[in-house]
Design a protein around this motif. Structure first.
Motif, PDB file in Angstrom:
ATOM      1  N   CYS A   1       0.906  -1.131   0.207  1.00 27.56           N
ATOM      2  CA  CYS A   1      -0.156   0.033  -0.014  1.00 27.56           C
ATOM      3  C   CYS A   1       0.760   1.360  -0.159  1.00 27.56           C
ATOM      4  O   CYS A   1       0.580   2.357  -0.707  1.00 27.56           O
ATOM      5  N   ASN A   2       2.043   1.167   0.684  1.00 29.42           N
ATOM      6  CA  ASN A   2       2.861   2.514   0.875  1.00 29.42           C
ATOM      7  C   ASN A   2       3.502   2.687  -0.513  1.00 29.42           C
ATOM      8  O   ASN A   2       3.711   3.671  -1.055  1.00 29.42           O
ATOM      9  N   ALA A   3       3.780   1.508  -1.313  1.00 29.82           N
ATOM     10  CA  ALA A   3       4.434   1.623  -2.625  1.00 29.82           C
ATOM     11  C   ALA A   3       3.479   1.966  -3.531  1.00 29.82           C
ATOM     12  O   ALA A   3       3.723   2.774  -4.639  1.00 29.82           O
ATOM     13  N   SER A   4       2.158   1.812  -3.210  1.00 31.02           N
ATOM     14  CA  SER A   4       1.129   2.197  -4.343  1.00 31.02           C
ATOM     15  C   SER A   4       0.461   3.470  -4.203  1.00 31.02           C
ATOM     16  O   SER A   4      -0.367   3.898  -4.465  1.00 31.02           O
ATOM     17  N   ASN A   5       1.244   4.228  -3.056  1.00 28.97           N
ATOM     18  CA  ASN A   5       0.796   5.613  -2.752  1.00 28.97           C
ATOM     19  C   ASN A   5      -0.489   5.691  -2.050  1.00 28.97           C
ATOM     20  O   ASN A   5      -1.348   6.723  -2.305  1.00 28.97           O
ATOM     21  N   ILE A   6      -0.879   4.602  -1.271  1.00 27.67           N
ATOM     22  CA  ILE A   6      -2.190   4.484  -0.402  1.00 27.67           C
ATOM     23  C   ILE A   6      -1.598   4.662   0.904  1.00 27.67           C
ATOM     24  O   ILE A   6      -0.832   4.475   1.458  1.00 27.67           O
ATOM     25  N   TYR A   7      -2.733   5.572   1.494  1.00 23.71           N
ATOM     26  CA  TYR A   7      -2.184   5.948   2.895  1.00 23.71           C
ATOM     27  C   TYR A   7      -2.231   4.663   3.860  1.00 23.71           C
ATOM     28  O   TYR A   7      -3.058   3.817   3.952  1.00 23.71           O
ATOM     29  N   VAL A   8      -1.053   4.772   4.448  1.00 29.28           N
ATOM     30  CA  VAL A   8      -0.998   3.650   5.560  1.00 29.28           C
ATOM     31  C   VAL A   8      -0.398   4.415   6.924  1.00 29.28           C
ATOM     32  O   VAL A   8       0.391   5.167   6.959  1.00 29.28           O
ATOM     33  N   LYS A   9      -0.987   3.685   7.856  1.00 23.84           N
ATOM     34  CA  LYS A   9      -0.777   4.469   9.376  1.00 23.84           C
ATOM     35  C   LYS A   9       0.691   4.479   9.616  1.00 23.84           C
ATOM     36  O   LYS A   9       1.499   3.524   9.398  1.00 23.84           O
ATOM     37  N   PRO A  10       1.303   5.706   9.956  1.00 23.79           N
ATOM     38  CA  PRO A  10       2.760   5.882  10.182  1.00 23.79           C
ATOM     39  C   PRO A  10       3.235   4.974  11.209  1.00 23.79           C
ATOM     40  O   PRO A  10       2.503   4.579  11.969  1.00 23.79           O
TER      41      PRO A  10
END
Length: 376
Positions: free
Chosen positions: A362-371
């Motif tokens: 999800c991070n690589a797909s530019n989708i928000y992931v909780k920090p």
């Protein structure tokens, strides 16, 4: 057209035949349209009396025939889904299974909304998957060839004096062996040549696989997954090729369930009973994760090869990978200290690793992931 007025068609698809049934809107039982040879033109003639393509919803079970029929029907305007066989509801006591019963049952369940469709890959995604599975088959063939060679040596009471087999040193040791009987010498040489051919095949497919992902739409996800311990480029390609768009799961638990890594459960009232993992979903991806889980038996560290893989990746991805190492190595050690069998430990770690795979994808797909909080 309104969903409530659609005609639902169930197909039981085989290599040589297709059984067809349809269920009209309402509660009437599904009706059989007949059984034809596996021919798209004949199938379309059977479907035309049911209405326009927009008014017909078609389903059939996933099987060895692949996605060709679904793509042809979608190209003609029909809504067509491929159903996961393991998720089809089964009646208790139903012991009769035929092609006609199957297509009737599919039509009725589709009308009731009780079926779960699988994700259909694009032709480009499917090509990567086929190449990944071809390499997996080559590795299995190499393993069999190696076992055959080792079995031959064992029958002749010959044991390798070193520690690690299938290295360059092991190959030089094999070259020193000879047998008095001509038949044994020929057999030994053939076994060695078979192993060498399998090694070359695996190397060719590995190189082709790495070249094939250049420009692939999931290339960034593959490179990001390589930051996780136990997942190299080949494993990352295999995971993405088998799962597809990982970001389509809105929660990591859904990915864990899709991979069959969650425990089965039969609970009622206050009684909670959990059993072995469900093993539903994609077995190839589940095997890759359980193999990667073995690497977390070592203490957390970022080695030279891992540093090179992470050089051009954002800090957020590297933070997720480091958090995964800290958590999963600790999890592995605690479960092992409790006396849990090693296979169960690996499955438990693989289940949590699937969650980190989801976060990285999800991070690589530019989708928000909780920090990820800073490690303490």
């Amino acid at each position: 057209m309104d969903e409530g007025s659609k005609v639902y068609v169930g197909l039981d698809v085989h290599k040589d035949s297709i059984a067809i049934a349809h269920a009209a809107p309402g509660r009437d039982p599904a009706r059989l349209l007949g059984e034809i040879t596996h021919d798209v033109n004949r199938l379309i003639k059977k479907l035309q009396p049911l209405g326009d393509p927009d008014d017909v919803h078609i389903v059939y079970e996933a099987g060895p025939t692949g996605y060709g029929l679904q793509r042809k029907l979608r190209g003609l305007g029909y809504a067509c889904e491929i159903i996961a066989p393991s998720l089809i509801p089964r009646r208790a006591g139903d012991r009769v299974k035929t092609d006609r019963r199957d297509c009737l049952r599919l039509a009725e369940l589709s009308r009731a909304g009780e079926l779960k469709a699988i994700w259909i890959p694009d032709p480009a995604d499917e090509a990567i998957r086929e190449l990944s599975r071809a390499r997996e088959d080559a590795v299995n063939a190499r393993t069999r060839a190696r076992h055959q060679l080792r079995g031959f040596l064992l029958r002749h009471d010959i044991r390798y004096p070193g520690k690690t087999a299938w290295t360059k040193t092991f190959g030089r040791w094999l070259a020193t062996l000879s047998f008095e009987a001509p038949g044994s010498q020929i057999a030994f040489t053939e076994y060695c040549l078979a192993v060498q051919a399998c090694d070359a095949r695996v190397d060719r497919l590995s190189m082709s696989l790495l070249q094939a992902i250049q420009g692939w739409r999931f290339e960034s996800v593959v490179r990001a997954l390589c930051t996780l311990r136990g997942i190299d480029a080949v494993s990352a390609i295999g995971l993405v090729a088998e799962i597809g768009d990982i970001a389509r799961f809105d929660h990591p638990r859904k990915l864990m369930g899709y991979l069959g890594l969650v425990p089965s459960e039969r609970s009622s009232g206050e009684r909670v009973s959990r059993g072995p993992i469900t093993k539903s979903g994609n077995a190839h991806a589940r095997r890759l994760l359980t193999e990667a889980a073995w690497c977390y038996r070592f203490k957390p560290r970022v080695g030279y090869q891992a540093q090179r893989r992470q050089e051009d990746l954002p800090e957020s991805t590297r933070a997720i990978a480091w958090k995964a190492q800290l958590r999963l190595t600790d999890r592995y050690a605690k479960l092992q200290a409790r006396g849990v069998t090693i296979n169960k430990v690996c499955v438990a770690v693989a289940r949590e690793l699937a969650g980190f795979v989801w976060a990285v994808a999800c991070n690589a797909s530019n989708i928000y992931v909780k920090p990820v909080p800073a490690a303490t």
